[in-house]
Write a protein that holds these residues in place. Sequence first.
Motif, PDB file in Angstrom:
ATOM      1  N   MET A   1      29.567  38.321  27.998  1.00 40.20           N
ATOM      2  CA  MET A   1      29.268  37.573  29.221  1.00 40.20           C
ATOM      3  C   MET A   1      30.529  37.344  30.050  1.00 40.20           C
ATOM      4  SD  MET A   1      26.417  34.867  27.799  1.00 40.20           S
ATOM      5  CE  MET A   1      26.757  33.716  29.083  1.00 40.20           C
ATOM      6  N   ALA A   2      31.653  37.088  29.402  1.00 34.86           N
ATOM      7  CA  ALA A   2      32.911  36.904  30.127  1.00 34.86           C
ATOM      8  C   ALA A   2      33.312  38.191  30.840  1.00 34.86           C
ATOM      9  CB  ALA A   2      34.017  36.463  29.168  1.00 34.86           C
ATOM     10  N   LEU A   3      33.148  39.317  30.167  1.00 31.22           N
ATOM     11  CA  LEU A   3      33.462  40.596  30.809  1.00 31.22           C
ATOM     12  C   LEU A   3      32.508  40.862  31.966  1.00 31.22           C
ATOM     13  CD1 LEU A   3      34.177  42.688  27.603  1.00 31.22           C
ATOM     14  CD2 LEU A   3      35.851  41.894  29.288  1.00 31.22           C
ATOM     15  N   ASP A   4      31.232  40.522  31.805  1.00 33.14           N
ATOM     16  CA  ASP A   4      30.283  40.654  32.910  1.00 33.14           C
ATOM     17  C   ASP A   4      30.681  39.772  34.087  1.00 33.14           C
ATOM     18  OD1 ASP A   4      28.616  42.541  31.766  1.00 33.14           O
ATOM     19  OD2 ASP A   4      27.269  41.052  30.888  1.00 33.14           O
ATOM     20  N   GLY A   5      31.166  38.566  33.794  1.00 32.00           N
ATOM     21  CA  GLY A   5      31.613  37.658  34.851  1.00 32.00           C
ATOM     22  C   GLY A   5      32.773  38.226  35.630  1.00 32.00           C
ATOM     23  N   ILE A   6      33.742  38.835  34.929  1.00 32.31           N
ATOM     24  CA  ILE A   6      34.879  39.462  35.603  1.00 32.31           C
ATOM     25  C   ILE A   6      34.390  40.560  36.535  1.00 32.31           C
ATOM     26  CG2 ILE A   6      36.878  40.968  35.240  1.00 32.31           C
ATOM     27  CD1 ILE A   6      37.458  39.367  32.689  1.00 32.31           C
TER      28      ILE A   6
ATOM     29  N   SER B   1      43.287  46.744  42.993  1.00 28.35           N
ATOM     30  CA  SER B   1      43.497  45.825  41.869  1.00 28.35           C
ATOM     31  C   SER B   1      42.177  45.350  41.282  1.00 28.35           C
ATOM     32  CB  SER B   1      44.321  44.618  42.328  1.00 28.35           C
ATOM     33  OG  SER B   1      45.587  45.023  42.777  1.00 28.35           O
ATOM     34  N   PHE B   2      41.215  45.020  42.145  1.00 26.35           N
ATOM     35  CA  PHE B   2      39.911  44.589  41.635  1.00 26.35           C
ATOM     36  C   PHE B   2      39.186  45.724  40.921  1.00 26.35           C
ATOM     37  CE2 PHE B   2      40.010  41.147  45.015  1.00 26.35           C
ATOM     38  CZ  PHE B   2      40.287  40.148  44.099  1.00 26.35           C
ATOM     39  N   MET B   3      39.317  46.943  41.445  1.00 26.90           N
ATOM     40  CA  MET B   3      38.697  48.085  40.780  1.00 26.90           C
ATOM     41  C   MET B   3      39.334  48.321  39.412  1.00 26.90           C
ATOM     42  SD  MET B   3      36.124  49.315  42.279  1.00 26.90           S
ATOM     43  CE  MET B   3      35.982  50.813  41.351  1.00 26.90           C
ATOM     44  N   PHE B   4      40.656  48.217  39.338  1.00 25.41           N
ATOM     45  CA  PHE B   4      41.351  48.357  38.057  1.00 25.41           C
ATOM     46  C   PHE B   4      40.840  47.325  37.063  1.00 25.41           C
ATOM     47  CE2 PHE B   4      44.740  46.778  35.317  1.00 25.41           C
ATOM     48  CZ  PHE B   4      45.051  47.929  34.593  1.00 25.41           C
ATOM     49  N   SER B   5      40.766  46.074  37.505  1.00 23.14           N
ATOM     50  CA  SER B   5      40.311  44.997  36.637  1.00 23.14           C
ATOM     51  C   SER B   5      38.877  45.228  36.159  1.00 23.14           C
ATOM     52  CB  SER B   5      40.403  43.661  37.386  1.00 23.14           C
ATOM     53  OG  SER B   5      39.882  42.622  36.604  1.00 23.14           O
TER      54      SER B   5
ATOM     55  N   ASN C   1      34.687  40.389  40.631  1.00 24.66           N
ATOM     56  CA  ASN C   1      35.449  41.444  41.299  1.00 24.66           C
ATOM     57  C   ASN C   1      34.575  42.195  42.297  1.00 24.66           C
ATOM     58  OD1 ASN C   1      37.740  40.778  39.883  1.00 24.66           O
ATOM     59  ND2 ASN C   1      37.555  42.428  38.417  1.00 24.66           N
ATOM     60  N   SER C   2      33.303  42.368  41.978  1.00 26.81           N
ATOM     61  CA  SER C   2      32.391  43.033  42.916  1.00 26.81           C
ATOM     62  C   SER C   2      32.213  42.204  44.182  1.00 26.81           C
ATOM     63  CB  SER C   2      31.031  43.268  42.260  1.00 26.81           C
ATOM     64  OG  SER C   2      31.163  44.117  41.156  1.00 26.81           O
ATOM     65  N   LEU C   3      32.072  40.895  44.022  1.00 22.96           N
ATOM     66  CA  LEU C   3      31.943  40.020  45.190  1.00 22.96           C
ATOM     67  C   LEU C   3      33.195  40.066  46.061  1.00 22.96           C
ATOM     68  CD1 LEU C   3      30.199  36.896  43.640  1.00 22.96           C
ATOM     69  CD2 LEU C   3      29.205  38.580  45.187  1.00 22.96           C
ATOM     70  N   PHE C   4      34.364  40.046  45.417  1.00 24.08           N
ATOM     71  CA  PHE C   4      35.606  40.131  46.174  1.00 24.08           C
ATOM     72  C   PHE C   4      35.710  41.466  46.895  1.00 24.08           C
ATOM     73  CE2 PHE C   4      37.802  36.852  43.303  1.00 24.08           C
ATOM     74  CZ  PHE C   4      37.604  35.847  44.233  1.00 24.08           C
ATOM     75  N   SER C   5      35.242  42.533  46.256  1.00 23.63           N
ATOM     76  CA  SER C   5      35.288  43.851  46.899  1.00 23.63           C
ATOM     77  C   SER C   5      34.414  43.890  48.143  1.00 23.63           C
ATOM     78  CB  SER C   5      34.851  44.938  45.913  1.00 23.63           C
ATOM     79  OG  SER C   5      35.758  45.002  44.840  1.00 23.63           O
ATOM     80  N   VAL C   6      33.250  43.257  48.084  1.00 20.33           N
ATOM     81  CA  VAL C   6      32.387  43.176  49.268  1.00 20.33           C
ATOM     82  C   VAL C   6      33.091  42.386  50.366  1.00 20.33           C
ATOM     83  CG1 VAL C   6      30.227  42.200  50.150  1.00 20.33           C
ATOM     84  CG2 VAL C   6      30.234  43.471  48.009  1.00 20.33           C
ATOM     85  N   ALA C   7      33.739  41.288  49.985  1.00 25.68           N
ATOM     86  CA  ALA C   7      34.477  40.483  50.967  1.00 25.68           C
ATOM     87  C   ALA C   7      35.601  41.294  51.607  1.00 25.68           C
ATOM     88  CB  ALA C   7      35.045  39.238  50.295  1.00 25.68           C
ATOM     89  N   LEU C   8      36.223  42.162  50.822  1.00 25.35           N
ATOM     90  CA  LEU C   8      37.288  43.004  51.369  1.00 25.35           C
ATOM     91  C   LEU C   8      36.758  43.924  52.461  1.00 25.35           C
ATOM     92  CD1 LEU C   8      39.163  43.935  48.109  1.00 25.35           C
ATOM     93  CD2 LEU C   8      40.058  42.621  50.012  1.00 25.35           C
TER      94      LEU C   8
ATOM     95  N   LEU D   1      41.093  44.213  22.363  1.00 24.90           N
ATOM     96  CA  LEU D   1      40.548  43.067  23.082  1.00 24.90           C
ATOM     97  C   LEU D   1      41.645  42.333  23.852  1.00 24.90           C
ATOM     98  CD1 LEU D   1      38.043  41.319  23.666  1.00 24.90           C
ATOM     99  CD2 LEU D   1      38.682  39.940  21.697  1.00 24.90           C
ATOM    100  N   ARG D   2      42.767  42.094  23.211  1.00 24.59           N
ATOM    101  CA  ARG D   2      43.851  41.352  23.860  1.00 24.59           C
ATOM    102  C   ARG D   2      44.475  42.128  25.007  1.00 24.59           C
ATOM    103  NH1 ARG D   2      46.751  38.311  18.764  1.00 24.59           N
ATOM    104  NH2 ARG D   2      45.050  36.848  18.445  1.00 24.59           N
ATOM    105  N   VAL D   3      44.726  43.400  24.802  1.00 23.67           N
ATOM    106  CA  VAL D   3      45.310  44.210  25.874  1.00 23.67           C
ATOM    107  C   VAL D   3      44.318  44.341  27.027  1.00 23.67           C
ATOM    108  CG1 VAL D   3      46.093  46.548  26.463  1.00 23.67           C
ATOM    109  CG2 VAL D   3      46.914  45.439  24.376  1.00 23.67           C
ATOM    110  N   GLY D   4      43.040  44.499  26.705  1.00 25.90           N
ATOM    111  CA  GLY D   4      42.025  44.607  27.751  1.00 25.90           C
ATOM    112  C   GLY D   4      41.891  43.335  28.560  1.00 25.90           C
ATOM    113  N   ILE D   5      41.885  42.198  27.883  1.00 24.95           N
ATOM    114  CA  ILE D   5      41.808  40.910  28.587  1.00 24.95           C
ATOM    115  C   ILE D   5      43.033  40.719  29.468  1.00 24.95           C
ATOM    116  CG2 ILE D   5      41.935  38.410  28.260  1.00 24.95           C
ATOM    117  CD1 ILE D   5      40.112  38.741  25.837  1.00 24.95           C
ATOM    118  N   LEU D   6      44.202  41.037  28.932  1.00 27.37           N
ATOM    119  CA  LEU D   6      45.440  40.883  29.699  1.00 27.37           C
ATOM    120  C   LEU D   6      45.463  41.825  30.905  1.00 27.37           C
ATOM    121  CD1 LEU D   6      48.069  39.256  29.649  1.00 27.37           C
ATOM    122  CD2 LEU D   6      49.090  41.125  28.367  1.00 27.37           C
ATOM    123  N   GLY D   7      45.080  43.074  30.704  1.00 21.89           N
ATOM    124  CA  GLY D   7      45.061  44.033  31.805  1.00 21.89           C
ATOM    125  C   GLY D   7      44.058  43.674  32.881  1.00 21.89           C
ATOM    126  N   SER D   8      42.872  43.280  32.461  1.00 20.37           N
ATOM    127  CA  SER D   8      41.840  42.893  33.421  1.00 20.37           C
ATOM    128  C   SER D   8      42.251  41.628  34.175  1.00 20.37           C
ATOM    129  CB  SER D   8      40.514  42.676  32.693  1.00 20.37           C
ATOM    130  OG  SER D   8      39.493  42.439  33.596  1.00 20.37           O
TER     131      SER D   8
END
Length: 175
Positions: free
Chosen positions: A22-27, A66-70, A31-38, A106-113
């Motif tokens: 769920m946390a990954l879905d939230g990210i 950056s949002f796409m990367f995340s 990010n999708s909402l921010f991309s629309v705002a962009l 998991l840790r590297v993915g969370i940090l990168g995202s």
Amino acid sequence: MAISVLAHLRRRLLPTTLIHVMALDGIINVNSLFSVALFLGLTTTGRTTSALAERVVSSHVYSFSSFMFSSLVALALKQSIKPTSDAVAAARGFHVETGRVSVVLLRVGILGSGMGSVFGCGFLVWALVDLVQIKLGPLGCVRDFYSLGAIVPLVVLVPSALAVYVFLVLYAFTQ
């Protein structure tokens, strides 16, 4: 000794729950909402050729990247979670969705995202500050009261929220 500890961490799997997914879905959703705002911000920039307008467009592109990367890191991490069944919980009548994922992954993915989201927000704030100056007048002009009134909450609230976000991502990174 340090190499054997690192090798042990790579082999050790971390049980994960629906909360992680769920946390990954939230990210991904944020990010999708921010991309629309962009894209909406790009349409309001207009056809001016000033250096400020060019900076708005480049900031939007950096933010979108950056949002796409995340989002892509979060999607990849979500896909790497291997679902497992929890027979003990099921026997006791609990419905628990669990999965297994490498602790390091998991840790590297969370940090990168998280880093992608932070940089995306930073570039988005930069673009919005420039956009406000285009629409309401540059800072230092006669009408700078309106520009300051729009920019000050932006540069106070967003970095405050980012500080909380970074703290929580670092906390999750250490757990």
